[in-house]
Write a protein that holds these residues in place. Structure first.
Motif, PDB file in Angstrom:
ATOM      1  N   ARG A  22      -2.312  53.603 103.895  1.00 28.33           N
ATOM      2  CA  ARG A  22      -3.542  53.621 105.011  1.00 28.33           C
ATOM      3  C   ARG A  22      -3.733  54.528 104.487  1.00 28.33           C
ATOM      4  O   ARG A  22      -5.742  54.581 104.516  1.00 28.33           O
ATOM      5  N   GLU A  23      -3.695  55.944 104.089  1.00 28.52           N
ATOM      6  CA  GLU A  23      -4.828  57.412 103.573  1.00 28.52           C
ATOM      7  C   GLU A  23      -4.789  56.370 101.603  1.00 28.52           C
ATOM      8  O   GLU A  23      -6.451  56.373 101.668  1.00 28.52           O
ATOM      9  N   ASN A  24      -4.400  56.019 101.302  1.00 32.92           N
ATOM     10  CA  ASN A  24      -4.935  55.812 100.099  1.00 32.92           C
ATOM     11  C   ASN A  24      -4.201  54.095  99.499  1.00 32.92           C
ATOM     12  O   ASN A  24      -3.090  54.612  98.020  1.00 32.92           O
ATOM     13  N   PRO A  25      -4.383  53.194  99.631  1.00 31.80           N
ATOM     14  CA  PRO A  25      -3.952  52.067  99.789  1.00 31.80           C
ATOM     15  C   PRO A  25      -4.591  51.309  98.091  1.00 31.80           C
ATOM     16  O   PRO A  25      -2.945  50.698  97.328  1.00 31.80           O
ATOM     17  N   ALA A  26      -5.341  52.181  97.429  1.00 31.29           N
ATOM     18  CA  ALA A  26      -5.690  51.944  95.711  1.00 31.29           C
ATOM     19  C   ALA A  26      -4.312  52.859  95.001  1.00 31.29           C
ATOM     20  O   ALA A  26      -3.744  51.697  93.956  1.00 31.29           O
ATOM     21  N   LYS A  27      -3.877  53.433  95.497  1.00 32.61           N
ATOM     22  CA  LYS A  27      -3.456  54.352  94.680  1.00 32.61           C
ATOM     23  C   LYS A  27      -1.562  53.160  94.472  1.00 32.61           C
ATOM     24  O   LYS A  27      -0.836  52.907  92.929  1.00 32.61           O
ATOM     25  N   VAL A  28      -1.561  52.232  95.448  1.00 33.91           N
ATOM     26  CA  VAL A  28       0.194  51.455  95.151  1.00 33.91           C
ATOM     27  C   VAL A  28      -0.896  49.908  94.822  1.00 33.91           C
ATOM     28  O   VAL A  28      -0.113  49.787  93.574  1.00 33.91           O
ATOM     29  N   LEU A  29      -1.993  49.513  94.636  1.00 33.76           N
ATOM     30  CA  LEU A  29      -2.066  48.569  93.964  1.00 33.76           C
ATOM     31  C   LEU A  29      -2.777  49.131  92.059  1.00 33.76           C
ATOM     32  O   LEU A  29      -2.475  48.184  91.880  1.00 33.76           O
ATOM     33  N   ASP A  30      -2.753  50.676  91.824  1.00 30.28           N
ATOM     34  CA  ASP A  30      -3.322  50.686  90.896  1.00 30.28           C
ATOM     35  C   ASP A  30      -1.433  51.012  90.428  1.00 30.28           C
ATOM     36  O   ASP A  30      -1.193  50.399  88.952  1.00 30.28           O
ATOM     37  N   LEU A  31      -0.604  51.164  90.499  1.00 33.71           N
ATOM     38  CA  LEU A  31       0.676  50.977  89.868  1.00 33.71           C
ATOM     39  C   LEU A  31       1.275  49.812  89.775  1.00 33.71           C
ATOM     40  O   LEU A  31       1.220  49.491  88.804  1.00 33.71           O
ATOM     41  N   TYR A  32       1.184  49.243  91.289  1.00 28.09           N
ATOM     42  CA  TYR A  32       2.085  47.569  90.942  1.00 28.09           C
ATOM     43  C   TYR A  32       0.862  47.398  89.789  1.00 28.09           C
ATOM     44  O   TYR A  32       1.298  45.979  88.550  1.00 28.09           O
ATOM     45  N   ASN A  33      -0.556  47.053  89.485  1.00 26.78           N
ATOM     46  CA  ASN A  33      -1.210  46.305  88.501  1.00 26.78           C
ATOM     47  C   ASN A  33      -0.831  46.869  87.138  1.00 26.78           C
ATOM     48  O   ASN A  33      -0.777  46.445  86.344  1.00 26.78           O
ATOM     49  N   LYS A  34      -0.252  48.434  87.068  1.00 29.48           N
ATOM     50  CA  LYS A  34      -0.050  48.714  85.831  1.00 29.48           C
ATOM     51  C   LYS A  34       1.279  48.339  85.391  1.00 29.48           C
ATOM     52  O   LYS A  34       1.249  48.036  84.495  1.00 29.48           O
ATOM     53  N   TRP A  35       1.626  48.660  86.454  1.00 30.07           N
ATOM     54  CA  TRP A  35       3.330  47.401  86.728  1.00 30.07           C
ATOM     55  C   TRP A  35       3.180  46.358  85.193  1.00 30.07           C
ATOM     56  O   TRP A  35       4.183  45.892  84.868  1.00 30.07           O
ATOM     57  N   SER A  36       2.379  45.572  86.482  1.00 25.04           N
ATOM     58  CA  SER A  36       2.208  44.136  86.210  1.00 25.04           C
ATOM     59  C   SER A  36       1.954  43.687  84.941  1.00 25.04           C
ATOM     60  O   SER A  36       1.744  42.610  84.596  1.00 25.04           O
ATOM     61  N   THR A  37       0.798  44.350  83.995  1.00 25.81           N
ATOM     62  CA  THR A  37       0.204  44.313  83.382  1.00 25.81           C
ATOM     63  C   THR A  37       1.376  45.303  82.176  1.00 25.81           C
ATOM     64  O   THR A  37       0.098  45.040  80.977  1.00 25.81           O
ATOM     65  N   HIS A  38       2.508  46.188  82.535  1.00 28.97           N
ATOM     66  CA  HIS A  38       3.007  46.215  81.320  1.00 28.97           C
ATOM     67  C   HIS A  38       2.471  47.781  80.688  1.00 28.97           C
ATOM     68  O   HIS A  38       2.484  47.366  79.136  1.00 28.97           O
ATOM     69  N   GLN A  39       1.982  47.883  81.106  1.00 22.22           N
ATOM     70  CA  GLN A  39       1.048  48.981  80.992  1.00 22.22           C
ATOM     71  C   GLN A  39       2.227  50.310  80.693  1.00 22.22           C
ATOM     72  O   GLN A  39       2.625  50.758  82.011  1.00 22.22           O
ATOM     73  N   ALA A  40       2.638  51.375  79.800  1.00 20.82           N
ATOM     74  CA  ALA A  40       3.399  52.526  79.481  1.00 20.82           C
ATOM     75  C   ALA A  40       3.101  53.197  79.286  1.00 20.82           C
ATOM     76  O   ALA A  40       2.461  53.769  78.795  1.00 20.82           O
ATOM     77  N   GLU A  41       4.263  54.560  79.897  1.00 21.85           N
ATOM     78  CA  GLU A  41       3.395  56.325  79.166  1.00 21.85           C
ATOM     79  C   GLU A  41       3.936  56.210  77.914  1.00 21.85           C
ATOM     80  O   GLU A  41       5.717  55.160  77.336  1.00 21.85           O
ATOM     81  N   LYS A  42       3.475  56.978  77.093  1.00 27.53           N
ATOM     82  CA  LYS A  42       4.678  56.956  75.480  1.00 27.53           C
ATOM     83  C   LYS A  42       5.384  57.901  75.828  1.00 27.53           C
ATOM     84  O   LYS A  42       5.406  58.831  76.002  1.00 27.53           O
ATOM     85  N   GLY A  43       6.276  56.876  75.666  1.00 28.93           N
ATOM     86  CA  GLY A  43       7.670  58.052  75.275  1.00 28.93           C
ATOM     87  C   GLY A  43       8.713  56.931  74.667  1.00 28.93           C
ATOM     88  O   GLY A  43       8.347  56.091  74.133  1.00 28.93           O
ATOM     89  N   VAL A  44       9.963  57.373  74.672  1.00 28.86           N
ATOM     90  CA  VAL A  44      10.981  56.590  73.651  1.00 28.86           C
ATOM     91  C   VAL A  44      12.284  56.977  74.730  1.00 28.86           C
ATOM     92  O   VAL A  44      12.675  57.966  75.944  1.00 28.86           O
ATOM     93  N   VAL A  45      12.919  56.238  75.384  1.00 24.44           N
ATOM     94  CA  VAL A  45      14.355  55.862  75.770  1.00 24.44           C
ATOM     95  C   VAL A  45      14.844  55.402  75.154  1.00 24.44           C
ATOM     96  O   VAL A  45      15.125  54.475  74.760  1.00 24.44           O
ATOM     97  N   ILE A  46      16.073  56.361  74.778  1.00 31.57           N
ATOM     98  CA  ILE A  46      17.044  56.001  73.457  1.00 31.57           C
ATOM     99  C   ILE A  46      18.647  55.582  74.203  1.00 31.57           C
ATOM    100  O   ILE A  46      19.201  56.100  74.839  1.00 31.57           O
ATOM    101  N   ILE A  47      19.180  54.433  73.934  1.00 30.74           N
ATOM    102  CA  ILE A  47      19.776  53.542  74.916  1.00 30.74           C
ATOM    103  C   ILE A  47      21.646  53.394  74.138  1.00 30.74           C
ATOM    104  O   ILE A  47      20.984  52.358  73.272  1.00 30.74           O
ATOM    105  N   TYR A  48      22.685  54.471  74.190  1.00 28.85           N
ATOM    106  CA  TYR A  48      23.603  53.585  73.600  1.00 28.85           C
ATOM    107  C   TYR A  48      25.029  53.224  73.820  1.00 28.85           C
ATOM    108  O   TYR A  48      25.464  53.461  75.159  1.00 28.85           O
ATOM    109  N   ALA A  49      25.264  52.048  72.960  1.00 32.80           N
ATOM    110  CA  ALA A  49      27.139  52.288  73.600  1.00 32.80           C
ATOM    111  C   ALA A  49      27.655  52.927  72.901  1.00 32.80           C
ATOM    112  O   ALA A  49      28.086  52.469  71.562  1.00 32.80           O
TER     113      ALA A  49
END
Ligand code: FEO
Length: 394
Positions: A229-256
């Motif tokens: 109710r205070e800042n609905p734009a925040k969750v709209l921005d997050l969902y827009n970022k995630w659904s357009t596959h925008q990512a932070e610069k960094g690396v995930v290393i996953i090993y077996a």
């Protein structure tokens, strides 16, 4: 009693007993099932909650209505975490009119018997006048099921968005965005929810954004997580970022790794990447981290490096599981590289390459591979591997 706006009440609940959402996704911080009662001249309930999660649900509704009957039950989404109290609502308010779209009612037949005269089938853009509040409905198929729609209150500009803009985590006292420390307590769990539950449907989320673009939205009431109710734009921005596959610069290393050799490779790669100036590096053992956390990390960062030992002429089974989940969630725009160790053949990396090719996840061709014990000598190529990856990440 929590009032969101004029005559609009929060009547949801927290679930801290369930270990696994959909019997699959861990819930270390619980989850909320948000449901809303519009106690207007013609009272309407927006969605229900999961059966057995709250014995006081009907009492809470009845207390607010003060003996008046519920006239409408709006079904935005039929997944049972929101719909499995429909039967109880029908028993408590046998005259209630059930509101849904054509797909809702097609699916509803598989769960509940609702007399035809008690069904109100709405079209995309239909309105429903409750007295003070006038509602409209917008179909947002596949966010998260084919029947899913959102309800918009044109009077108070409230969007009842169901799974969209939701997240994991119980509402511990604060239920509004201005009553919680969202970044500290909810952001990661919301991204884990998005990436694992909704992420597969990111293109449909974008279609929903287009459909809702013209609406003035003052409050977002999702079916999980905080109300905005205070800042609905925040969750709209997050969902827009995630659904357009925008990512932070960094690396995930996953090993077996079975006996530590592939793990040593992962650490050597991490060190070499750091020497190349990459700061966000997160390394995980696929066998000890639930896959939902790995998908969450993959969604967050632009780089992904997967490593596996060879196992029965294949990649390690836990890496196989991760690749399957990547195929389902379908993250996009990743820079991917591979590595692995083997004893008598290089089947691990080979089958990993084939699986990623099959699911159309492009990767850098030059993998880092070691046979037997991982030694500094055998890792002579790690610097070059890291350099090429860092270059591709740019
Ligand atoms: Fe929260 Fe798709 O149900």
């Amino acid at each position: 009693m929590t009032i969101i706006s004029n005559k609009v009440h929060y009547v949801g609940t927290n679930d801290r007993k369930k270990h696994l959402f959909e019997n699959n996704w861990p819930l270390p911080y619980g989850v909320s099932y948000n449901t809303y009662l519009i106690a207007d001249e013609h009272p309407a309930l927006v969605d229900t909650l999961e059966y057995g999660s709250d014995n006081d649900y009907l009492k809470r509704i009845d207390n607010i209505l003060e003996g008046r009957p519920l006239e409408y039950l709006i079904i935005n989404h039929l997944e049972p975490d929101h719909s499995s109290m429909i039967g109880e609502i029908l028993r408590a308010y046998p005259q209630v009119t059930v509101v849904g779209n054509c797909t809702t009612f097609k699916l509803l037949e598989n769960y509940y018997s609702v007399p035809a005269e008690q069904k109100l089938e709405v079209m995309d853009g239909s309105t429903l006048n409750l007295g003070h509040h006038v509602l409209t409905f917008a179909w947002v198929p596949w966010v998260h099921w084919p029947e899913t729609m959102v309800t918009y209150d044109t009077t108070d500009k409230i969007l009842f968005s169901c799974d969209a803009f939701g997240g994991f985590g119980s509402l511990d006292g604060g239920i509004f965005d201005d009553q919680i420390d969202f970044d500290r307590n909810y952001l990661t769990e919301m991204r884990r929810y998005y990436s694992n539950i909704v992420g597969k449907w990111s293109d449909k989320v974008q279609l929903a954004f287009k459909k809702l673009a013209g609406l003035e939205i003052k409050i977002i009431c999702p079916s999980h997580g905080p109300i905005w109710r205070e800042n609905p734009a925040k969750v709209l921005d997050l969902y827009n970022k995630w659904s357009t596959h925008q990512a932070e610069k960094g690396v995930v290393i996953i090993y077996a790794s079975m006996y530590g050799n592939t793990e040593k490779m992962a650490d050597a790669i991490g060190r070499a990447l750091a020497e190349e100036g990459i700061k966000n590096i997160h390394t995980f053992d696929v066998s000890t981290t639930h896959v939902s956390y790995l998908i969450n990390e993959i969604w967050e960062y632009s780089g992904l490096i997967l490593g596996t030992c060879a196992y029965n002429g294949q990649m390690h089974p836990m890496m196989h599981h991760l690749v399957h989940e990547i195929s389902v969630a379908n993250p996009q725009n990743k820079t991917i590289a591979l590595f692995g160790s083997s004893s008598w053949n290089a089947a691990g990396v080979r089958t990993l390459k084939k699986s990623l090719t099959d699911i159309k996840q492009p990767f850098l061709e030059n993998a880092l591979e070691v046979s037997g014990v991982t030694t500094d000598e055998k890792l002579a190529g790690v610097k070059e591997f890291a350099k090429a990856f860092a270059e591709a990440l740019k």
